[in-house]
Design a protein around this motif. Structure first.
Motif: not given
Length: 344
Positions: A17-20, A22-25, A28
């Motif tokens: 999944n994303t490293e962000s 913010l997008r995946n608290p 990540p």
């Protein structure tokens, strides 16, 4: 990453999944980078890993670095590390960091069932919010149950508590979470042998100086399931030294790294769970061990307390008196399945 049944699918790949944050608290992706050392992938040092991951994120095809006088080149297109002076190459891998079920559990709406060797063990009354590896002033560890009814018992340490995490972190310093999964951690509460250990500690404190190094260490001891039961009841017995305990003397062997003790467990060459003790050991004054020693040697009227594999930063300690060691915690663990191995 191989398929056992190719009748429906012809390939398999990893997904991340994303490293962000913010997008995946909660989940990540966190990346780690490894190099192949003969048979096993090893993680780069923290500073070097940060440099390599930074270059990868910037889409740089190459990265150069030095280890001492040796200069290396990492090629991210072929995922190889090359020693510039010799041209010798090693494979490298970049993989998302493994997250254990315990770390994921607080963020999941569905529960995760954890295996426990003794589900009926009662933990009521124990203070698991205290780090058991820190010094304490009381005779008995503050993480123990306070009732002294039984002479011996095993108590499950709940996953997610400070006591559990402290021991697990020490275990995973040399046996990665991507390789081994901790099934359970249990306190070993044996009043008879704990009292003997504490009396020996009081005796050794009178003649121990800080210049000699730490009096007490927390060390690992790998064993079998059958032998672990006997150790919980009877403590480690230097008289039982055999094929696995002769290199530095006929005594009980302990290691600073869980990786070293892992080779003496049933998990080393099979899918069976491994059993490993995190022991309290009174190392005191140390000397270099020899295979024929049945006790530490004398030195100008002084008897050493423990033998070691090397004098500078020893990794193996051998004690010849059962009063100098205590099976503090029993760790049960297993090899993780092949789908998260780095060789995929």
């Amino acid at each position: 990453m191989e398929l056992d049944d190719q009748s429906k699918y012809n390939a398999v790949r990893r997904l991340t999944n994303t490293e962000s944050v913010l997008r995946n608290p909660h989940f990540p992706s966190k990346w780690k980078i490894y190099w192949l050392d003969d048979f096993f992938f090893k993680e780069y040092s923290a500073d070097l890993s940060a440099l390599l991951l930074k270059k990868m994120s910037e889409k740089e095809p190459l990265c150069f670095f030095h280890i001492g006088a040796r200069r290396y080149e990492v090629d991210f297109t072929t995922m190889t590390q090359t020693r510039v002076s010799t041209g010798f190459q090693r494979e490298i891998r970049c993989r998302p960091s493994y997250r254990s079920p315990e770390l994921m559990q607080p963020h999941l709406k569905t529960g995760i069932q954890f295996d426990s060797a003794h589900p009926d063990s009662c933990a009521a009354g124990a203070n698991f919010s205290i780090d058991p590896l820190q010094d304490f002033d009381s005779w008995y560890p503050p993480v123990w149950l306070q009732e002294k009814v039984e002479e011996y018992r095993l108590v499950d340490v709940p996953a997610g508590t400070l006591a559990y995490q402290s021991i697990k972190d020490l275990f995973h310093q040399s046996l990665s979470e991507s390789q081994m999964d901790v099934i359970s951690i249990q306190q070993v509460q044996n009043l008879l042998h704990w009292d003997k250990y504490q009396r020996q500690k009081t005796h050794m404190q009178k003649r121990h100086t800080e210049a000699q190094g730490p009096l007490e260490r927390h060390l690992f001891h790998g064993t079998t399931k059958e032998a672990s039961e006997g150790i919980c009841i009877n403590n480690f017995d230097p008289r039982m030294a055999g094929p696995n305990g002769q290199d530095y003397g006929f005594g009980s062997y302990f290691a600073t790294k869980a990786f070293t003790s892992h080779s003496y467990t049933e998990a080393m060459n099979s899918d069976e769970p491994g059993y490993m003790f995190l022991a309290k050991v009174l190392v005191g004054s140390v000397c270099l061990g020899k295979h024929h020693y049945r006790r530490p040697p004398d030195s100008k009227g002084h008897v050493y307390d423990t033998c070691v594999d090397k004098m500078h930063s020893p990794e193996i300690f051998v004690v010849f008196d059962s009063c100098q060691c205590y099976p503090y915690y029993l760790i049960k663990y297993k090899n993780l399945p092949a789908e998260i191995n780095l060789h995929g």
